[in-house]
Design a protein around this motif. Structure first.
Motif, PDB file in Angstrom:
ATOM      1  N   PRO A  39       0.796  -1.228   0.000  1.00 25.19           N
ATOM      2  CA  PRO A  39       0.000   0.000   0.000  1.00 25.19           C
ATOM      3  C   PRO A  39       0.828   1.278   0.000  1.00 25.19           C
ATOM      4  CG  PRO A  39       0.088  -0.874   2.209  1.00 25.19           C
ATOM      5  CD  PRO A  39       0.794  -1.876   1.329  1.00 25.19           C
ATOM      6  N   GLU A  40       2.162   1.141   0.157  1.00 24.53           N
ATOM      7  CA  GLU A  40       3.028   2.320   0.170  1.00 24.53           C
ATOM      8  C   GLU A  40       4.144   2.149  -0.848  1.00 24.53           C
ATOM      9  OE1 GLU A  40       4.492   3.169   4.080  1.00 24.53           O
ATOM     10  OE2 GLU A  40       2.489   3.101   4.999  1.00 24.53           O
ATOM     11  N   ASP A  41       4.348   3.166  -1.661  1.00 23.96           N
ATOM     12  CA  ASP A  41       5.463   3.221  -2.602  1.00 23.96           C
ATOM     13  C   ASP A  41       6.366   4.352  -2.137  1.00 23.96           C
ATOM     14  OD1 ASP A  41       7.191   3.462  -4.748  1.00 23.96           O
ATOM     15  OD2 ASP A  41       5.627   3.351  -6.276  1.00 23.96           O
ATOM     16  N   TRP A  42       7.552   4.011  -1.637  1.00 21.76           N
ATOM     17  CA  TRP A  42       8.482   5.004  -1.088  1.00 21.76           C
ATOM     18  C   TRP A  42       9.313   5.546  -2.248  1.00 21.76           C
ATOM     19  CZ3 TRP A  42      10.568   3.970   4.471  1.00 21.76           C
ATOM     20  CH2 TRP A  42       9.519   3.527   5.295  1.00 21.76           C
ATOM     21  N   VAL A  43       9.075   6.792  -2.602  1.00 24.46           N
ATOM     22  CA  VAL A  43       9.657   7.383  -3.803  1.00 24.46           C
ATOM     23  C   VAL A  43      10.914   8.177  -3.448  1.00 24.46           C
ATOM     24  CG1 VAL A  43       9.219   8.829  -5.812  1.00 24.46           C
ATOM     25  CG2 VAL A  43       7.321   7.557  -4.772  1.00 24.46           C
ATOM     26  N   ALA A  44      12.010   7.882  -4.141  1.00 25.11           N
ATOM     27  CA  ALA A  44      13.282   8.584  -3.897  1.00 25.11           C
ATOM     28  C   ALA A  44      13.626   8.567  -2.416  1.00 25.11           C
ATOM     29  CB  ALA A  44      13.239  10.010  -4.438  1.00 25.11           C
ATOM     30  N   SER A  45      13.516   7.386  -1.808  1.00 23.16           N
ATOM     31  CA  SER A  45      13.657   7.256  -0.361  1.00 23.16           C
ATOM     32  C   SER A  45      15.107   7.030   0.054  1.00 23.16           C
ATOM     33  CB  SER A  45      12.800   6.086   0.143  1.00 23.16           C
ATOM     34  OG  SER A  45      13.103   5.786   1.497  1.00 23.16           O
ATOM     35  N   THR A  46      15.555   7.812   1.021  1.00 22.91           N
ATOM     36  CA  THR A  46      16.827   7.566   1.709  1.00 22.91           C
ATOM     37  C   THR A  46      16.558   7.141   3.154  1.00 22.91           C
ATOM     38  OG1 THR A  46      17.020   9.913   2.314  1.00 22.91           O
ATOM     39  CG2 THR A  46      18.040   9.231   0.247  1.00 22.91           C
TER      40      THR A  46
END
Length: 336
Positions: A39-46
């Motif tokens: 349910p979560e797409d972590w975009v450009a995640s650090t």
């Protein structure tokens, strides 16, 4: 910084497994198969999931972790002013979040609480930009209706009185274009069928008041602090009379650029909805772009509905062309 790091970069989906259902709206936006617990797409995640070494981190097309690329050349990725304030820290996490069920009542620590108890500069103030809804009653729950005593909150948590906790919150019906600012400490929940672009400080710190039926046990709900300490971060003030300060209704606006969050959010993050019909010029900034509709190009990179892109500061002024709608997310505003 490699030669490819000074251009916008398209990123694939990054969906670490969660405890709740959802993901169909993310899949529909991206045109990809759905994952039941994605349910979560972590975009450009650090940022990593709490207690994990790598889960949650984004990878660039060349296989490097974005976190490592930023650390190797922070000024190129983030700009001198940002680095002077935050170092090699993007100070931003962007997610696509699709609630396939109601999320539990929870809250997040402030900067001060996180520094004192978790050894971290950042707490977790966040904001929700509603980009889609399903079902008859898309609702979010924000802050307590009335002031609540610490003893009552502790009793709700110890007895896991879900009905009382949810009833104590302010229900707010939402639709696409709505933007909700959620300061640290404010108890909240997101209802089933609400699809958002979420901006937040770059941590995975959650105090889960309503853990039963969601988490494995109570210990998963307090970040290892124990609830006696963890509940000290809860904002127990009544918010019924001040909800308008937290909500912007922008669904009917089609300006070239719509400021979705305003000055109260600027110390934490910034977000604009871009309506491009032909050409738009974007000033230099580290940014995350989520394309909601249409197609076009950013600095020669093809874009379509569902594209997610990270833009380094060193890319300079960018030209966005085509016929599209996108949300542009940026780190905190650094004055000077």
């Amino acid at each position: 910084m490699s030669s490819g790091d000074n251009r916008p970069v398209a990123l694939p989906a990054n969906q670490p497994k969660q405890f709740y259902r959802g993901g169909a709206s993310i899949a529909a936006l991206r045109g990809e198969p759905a994952a039941e617990y994605g349910p979560e797409d972590w975009v450009a995640s650090t940022t990593t999931l709490f207690g994990r070494d790598e889960a949650g981190l984004s990878r660039l097309p060349d296989g490097r972790l974005l976190r490592d690329a930023v650390r190797a050349d922070p000024v190129a990725w983030l700009g001198e002013r940002h680095v002077a304030e935050f170092g090699a820290d993007t100070a931003l996490l962007v997610k696509l979040l699709d609630a396939g069920q109601r999320l539990p009542v929870h809250c997040h620590p402030s900067n001060e609480f996180a520094a004192r108890h978790l050894g971290c500069r950042h707490g977790k103030t966040e904001a929700w930009i509603v980009v889609g809804t399903t079902g008859d009653d898309p609702t979010v729950y924000i802050g307590f209706r009335e002031d609540v005593s610490p003893e009552l909150v502790a009793d709700w948590v110890s007895t896991q009185d879900s009905e009382a906790m949810l009833a104590a919150l302010n229900p707010v019906r939402v639709s696409p274009g709505d933007a909700v600012f959620v300061p640290a400490g404010l108890p909240h929940a997101i209802g089933e069928g609400v699809f958002i672009v979420e901006l937040q400080q770059p941590t995975d710190f959650s105090i889960t008041l309503e853990w039963k039926g969601f988490l494995n046990d109570a210990d998963a709900g307090h970040l290892g602090l124990g609830f006696d300490t963890a509940l000290g971060c809860v904002d127990r003030h009544g918010r019924a009379g001040s909800l308008d300060e937290l909500i912007r209704r922008t669904g009917d606006r089609a300006d070239a650029s719509v400021d979705l969050l305003g000055p109260q959010a600027a110390p934490f993050f910034r977000a604009d909805r871009l309506h491009v019909a032909g050409r738009a010029e974007l000033e230099p900034s580290f940014a995350v772009l989520v394309v909601l509709e249409g197609a076009g190009e950013l600095g020669g990179l093809p874009l379509r509905r569902g594209s997610t892109v990270v833009v380094p500061h060193a890319a300079g002024e960018q030209v966005l062309t085509g016929d599209l709608v996108a949300v542009r997310c940026r780190p905190p505003l650094v004055e000077g």
